[in-house]
Design an enzyme around this catalytic site. Sequence first.
Site, PDB file in Angstrom:
ATOM      1  N   PHE A 127      47.611 -16.236  22.802  1.00 53.51           N
ATOM      2  CA  PHE A 127      46.975 -17.553  22.757  1.00 53.51           C
ATOM      3  C   PHE A 127      48.025 -18.586  23.129  1.00 53.51           C
ATOM      4  O   PHE A 127      49.073 -18.672  22.474  1.00 53.51           O
ATOM      5  CB  PHE A 127      46.443 -17.790  21.344  1.00 53.51           C
ATOM      6  CG  PHE A 127      45.913 -19.164  21.067  1.00 53.51           C
ATOM      7  CD1 PHE A 127      44.573 -19.458  21.254  1.00 53.51           C
ATOM      8  CD2 PHE A 127      46.748 -20.161  20.579  1.00 53.51           C
ATOM      9  CE1 PHE A 127      44.069 -20.716  20.964  1.00 53.51           C
ATOM     10  CE2 PHE A 127      46.266 -21.426  20.288  1.00 53.51           C
ATOM     11  CZ  PHE A 127      44.919 -21.706  20.478  1.00 53.51           C
ATOM     12  N   GLU A 364      51.238 -22.622  13.351  1.00 54.23           N
ATOM     13  CA  GLU A 364      49.837 -22.926  13.044  1.00 54.23           C
ATOM     14  C   GLU A 364      49.703 -24.101  12.079  1.00 54.23           C
ATOM     15  O   GLU A 364      48.870 -24.101  11.172  1.00 54.23           O
ATOM     16  CB  GLU A 364      49.116 -21.685  12.522  1.00 54.23           C
ATOM     17  CG  GLU A 364      48.958 -20.616  13.598  1.00 54.23           C
ATOM     18  CD  GLU A 364      47.961 -19.538  13.226  1.00 54.23           C
ATOM     19  OE1 GLU A 364      46.979 -19.859  12.541  1.00 54.23           O
ATOM     20  OE2 GLU A 364      48.172 -18.390  13.638  1.00 54.23           O
TER      21      GLU A 364
END
Length: 390
Positions: A127, A364
Amino acid sequence: MIDFELSEEQRAVRSAVRQFITKEVMPLESQVLLNEREGRPGIDRETLRDLQAKARKHGYWGINTPEEYGGMAVGPVMSAIIAGEAGRTFVPFRFGGSADNILYAGTPEQQEEFLLPTIEGDRRSCFAITEPGAGSDARSIRTRAVRDGDEWIINGEKIFITNGNEADFVMVFAVTNPELGANGGVTCFLVDRDMGWESTPIPTMGEWGPASLSFQDVRVPHRNILGEEGHGFDLAMQWIGQGRYMIPAGALGAAERMIEMAVEHANSRISMGKPIAEYQAIQWHIADSAVELDAARWLTLHAAWEVEQGRDARHASSVAKLYGTNMANRVVDRVLQIHGGMGYTKELPLERWYRELRLLRIFEGTDEIQKRTIARNLLRGHVKVGASLS
């Protein structure tokens, strides 16, 4: 009524997963440490796939994968419990049969080409949204995609991409309409490695091996757009948001095992004629760690429960990630201190965890981003103080 008990099924699954991790995965720890000291990956792909195959025979395959794709679809709470058990070892093991959540947004053709092989473990994804100038501020990405007939030409750089060195394809986010930017001008593309992008390893203080990805005039067919053109930013936030509460879930297992190590060592280590467990300083380290572990566990399970109930769990997930990841960092520091000089050596896994757990406060969503999110929600009235009990 408030019920803090796990169901019979949840206890059974937790017990079975712990048994698998203890019997099949933990015995590899010394070899993983040796591999890493000698500059090799802690666990090679063949060993990982063998472990995943063993887990599959026990019924553990596709923890979060929908049943129609051959998965278990156990739900967020059970997923968090399983992540905690897997977190009891630093061996980089993960159960097989899963794929990035946004790949399910693909067309039937895209699912055949990318999703299904990823679920089976035949392909590996990564990703890619973070850039040198766009980390916490993902809206500032500059990687550009320009349409040329039935193709798009992508130019730009991504950085700190997990699995970027091993991936067969990337979900890359690029600006397709600079005027709209993140509000309708960012698109997600599925790009095979053989289309021309390159990866370079980034050395880090831990064993996490991210990569920088370079896109120079990489041509991608229009059919490789994932989701809708211009709506890639929504997909990116969906990808990031789903995993946020799972990060502290894994940290719970590591902290739990380290506290167990601290208790065992404190009871057996003799200093000045008695076990160090009898010294108040050691007792306080253990007490603080145990209290914080329980607090983090309930925050994490509450966030997972909110997701499972279909609620907006972004606030609860930010709270869980902020507290849970900091908890794990405090615990490893205390437990290493309890073990003294041996804790600092590579003979024990503590220094390895010390480096690995530090990452959890960054990726994140950094601590600072979580605090910003939590404070903004309260200050703007999106969340009321004490709302977790409403």
